[in-house]
Scaffold this active site. Structure first.
Site: not given
Ligand code: CO8
Length: 259
Positions: A66, A111, A114, A134
């Protein structure tokens, strides 16, 4: 005009949906979810639909979760609304009467995982990475992960993944049953084409009946589930598809199921 957040392409009644926010690794925001919901409503109304494949744009990510930027400042009520929107969208996907397959081409986190769990099954490229991270963000999965993950891979493994937030590679995802097949990244497209060919060629009513029997039967006692199978099996003899399939076998020719 801005580019669609959900691109749609189609071959032989098999629709491919591509989630299209590659700069954010296809993270799910409410705009994308809204678009997906509308596309799924259109698909649900079609009786010529044979299958749906869903994937992420680019070669790095299926869906990285998400959208954290959208979520950070939400109040509890707003968080509930966001989760409810995603759950409703995923339900639409799950309830399509045809097979829905996740083509996981990279990060499949939070997400994203999921979303893959709301599909009937998943295939992955060997660079795919799965996880429910999460707890690292101070929350629990909110798009169905605490319920669909244990149902798919068992409660112990689900608790392991959800409470540690650790990521597993495609090989381990295959071993625990999170994905059905894994191929080298360069071969994912070939696998998608093969699935499109098979799901587009096999008996469409039989495929729908098989999905109905499996899904509806899961929540039932075995005896009533077997009775459901018998009813759906017999119903298959009411349409032209069974006669064509069996005649084609006996005539030593490929079947031609009408669309
Ligand atoms: N949300 C928003 N932006 C994201 C997300 C995300 N989940 N994942 C990556 N991005 C963005 C980064 O911010 C970055 O943006 P920018 O270039 O503007 O800085 C771009 O994508 C590229 O990402 P990275 O530079 O971080 O790329 P890497 O190759 O270094 O890393 C990863 C890739 C490992 C995937 C890393 O981006 C990461 O850890 N992302 C987050 C993963 C995560 O924690 N996902 C779970 C999110 S929470 C969720 O899904 C819960 C759902 C339930 C919600 C409940 C409702 C309220």
């Amino acid at each position: 005009m801005s580019e669609a957040l959900v691109s749609v392409s189609e071959h032989s009644g098999v629709v491919r949906l591509t989630l299209n926010r590659p700069k954010a690794l296809n993270a799910l925001n409410s705009e994308l979810l809204g678009e997906l919901e509308r596309v799924l409503d259109d698909l649900a109304a079609r009786d010529d639909l044979r299958a749906v494949l869903i994937t992420g744009a680019g070669d790095k990510s299926f869906v990285a979760g998400a959208d954290i930027a959208e979520m950070r400042d939400k109040s509890p009520d707003e968080a509930r609304d966001f989760a409810s929107q995603a759950l409703a969208t995923f339900k639409r996907l799950e309830r399509l009467p045809v097979p829905v397959v996740a083509l996981v081409n990279g990060f499949c986190l939070g997400g994203g995982c999921e979303l893959a769990l709301a599909c009937d099954w998943a295939v992955a490229s060997d660079n795919a990475l799965f996880g429910q991270p999460e707890v690292l963000l101070g929350v629990i999965p909110g798009f169905g992960g605490t319920q669909r993950l244990p149902r798919r891979i068992g409660p112990a493994m689900a608790l392991d993944l959800i409470t540690t937030g650790r990521k597993i590679d495609a090989q381990e995802a295959l071993r625990v049953g999170l994905v059905n097949r894994m191929v080298p990244q360069a071969e994912l497209e070939t696998l998608a084409e093969e699935l499109t060919r098979q799901l587009g060629a096999n008996g469409p009513q039989a495929i729908r009946a098989a999905k109905q029997a499996i899904h509806a039967g899961q929540g039932q006692h075995l005896d009533s589930a077997l009775a459901l199978e018998t009813s759906l099996f017999a119903l298959g003899f009411a349409g032209p598809e069974q006669r064509e399939g069996m005649s084609a076998f006996l005539d030593k020719r490929p079947p031609d199921f009408q669309r």
